[in-house]
Design a protein around this motif. Sequence first.
Motif, short mmCIF file in Angstrom:
data_model
loop_
_atom_site.label_atom_id
_atom_site.label_comp_id
_atom_site.label_asym_id
_atom_site.label_seq_id
_atom_site.Cartn_x
_atom_site.Cartn_y
_atom_site.Cartn_z
N UNK A 88 0.84 -1.21 0.00
CA UNK A 88 0.00 0.00 0.00
C UNK A 88 0.87 1.26 0.00
N UNK A 89 1.83 1.28 -0.91
CA UNK A 89 2.72 2.44 -1.00
C UNK A 89 1.95 3.66 -1.52
N UNK A 90 2.22 4.79 -0.91
CA UNK A 90 1.60 6.05 -1.30
C UNK A 90 2.55 7.18 -0.93
N UNK A 91 3.17 7.85 -1.91
CA UNK A 91 2.87 7.78 -3.34
C UNK A 91 3.36 6.47 -3.97
N UNK A 92 2.76 6.17 -5.10
CA UNK A 92 3.04 4.96 -5.87
C UNK A 92 3.89 5.37 -7.06
N UNK A 117 -7.12 0.30 -2.68
CA UNK A 117 -6.72 1.62 -2.20
C UNK A 117 -6.41 2.53 -3.39
N UNK A 118 -6.35 3.85 -3.11
CA UNK A 118 -6.17 4.84 -4.18
C UNK A 118 -5.02 5.76 -3.82
N UNK A 119 -3.81 5.41 -4.25
CA UNK A 119 -2.65 6.25 -3.93
C UNK A 119 -2.48 7.39 -4.93
N UNK A 120 -1.55 8.25 -4.65
CA UNK A 120 -1.11 9.25 -5.62
C UNK A 120 -0.03 8.60 -6.48
N UNK A 121 -0.18 8.70 -7.80
CA UNK A 121 0.84 8.15 -8.69
C UNK A 121 1.93 9.19 -8.91
N UNK A 122 3.17 8.74 -8.79
CA UNK A 122 4.32 9.63 -8.88
C UNK A 122 5.23 9.17 -10.01
N UNK A 123 5.10 9.77 -11.20
CA UNK A 123 5.99 9.40 -12.31
C UNK A 123 7.43 9.77 -12.00
N UNK A 124 8.35 8.98 -12.55
CA UNK A 124 9.78 9.26 -12.41
C UNK A 124 10.38 9.34 -13.82
N UNK A 125 10.28 10.51 -14.47
CA UNK A 125 10.72 10.62 -15.86
C UNK A 125 12.20 10.36 -16.06
N UNK A 126 12.99 10.45 -15.00
CA UNK A 126 14.43 10.21 -15.14
C UNK A 126 14.78 8.73 -15.13
N UNK A 127 13.85 7.86 -14.75
CA UNK A 127 14.13 6.43 -14.66
C UNK A 127 13.97 5.76 -16.02
#
Length: 310
Positions: free
Chosen positions: A201-205, A262-272
């Motif tokens: 249940x990671x948040x942000x995801x 559950x509904x987390x915040x999605x956190x893009x990682x454009x550098x990955x």
Amino acid sequence: MKRALVTGSAGFVGRHMEAELLRRGWVVDVCDIDDRAGGIDAHDVFRVHTLRYDLVVHCAARSPHRAAIDLQPGIMPYNVALDAAMFSWALRTRPYRVLYLSSSAAYPVGLQAGIVPYRLHEDDVVPDLRVTADLLDALGDAGKLAPDGTYGWTKLAGERMAAAAAAADLAVHVVRPFSGYGTDQGTDWPFGAFVDRARHREDPFTIWGSGHQVRDWIHIDDVVAGALAVVDADERRPVNLCTGRGTSMIELATMVCNAAGYTPVFEPRPEAPAGVAYRVGDPSRLNEIYRPRVALEQGVTRAILEGLPA
């Protein structure tokens, strides 16, 4: 009784392939890289083993995941040498059939830029490129014919070895899996990582890249069954293992989190490392032989439920 050798049996595809062959009544020998499977190293098998198998399923490869494709170019000579050793051994021992696990990474990256949503057909692999000049013009600067990273070049080399072995009268079958997934997949792959994050249940995801990159997800049960169906049908042309359905990383993450409740915040990682923008296969050739049976929603639910505490 039929006897098979599965290389890479400690890996995701290999262990499922071994289990399915055993379920079908085969006697199965296994080996892996760096003696991970019962102490048997594939290199030793290819040097000294003389048993003639009814089927050799070659899944073994080092680190065939996104981070390694982008960040570990040194895996290429290892994997090319491994494939070369396998085909040289097969030409000496003459198994009845060889099933070579190639990859959708073999396709030209220019056809996967997302500018034109495009289903990759088996003949699109260089030098068998069938795409029209109009399509390449539409792609513009993205119309690159190189495969995806060093891993793509490895699989192109492996397919050329397969063709050479076939020309020497060895029965070789080549399949190109797209984004295989399943319950027990490791966290080096997007699906396995997403399921692990959802279970915790990671948040942000976090999502590598923009999250808008699209993939063709095919369940491991269908990867295995489709590959073996290619062998049973004696199809000697390369065959995509795919569904033809495109699903973005954010869409997949949403499915996974919904299944976990559950509904987390999605956190893009454009550098990955993120890979190409749009990789979806044309399933026409596969569907003449086999049709995938596990819908993505079903596979997601199964993975989440099987991983939760009772």
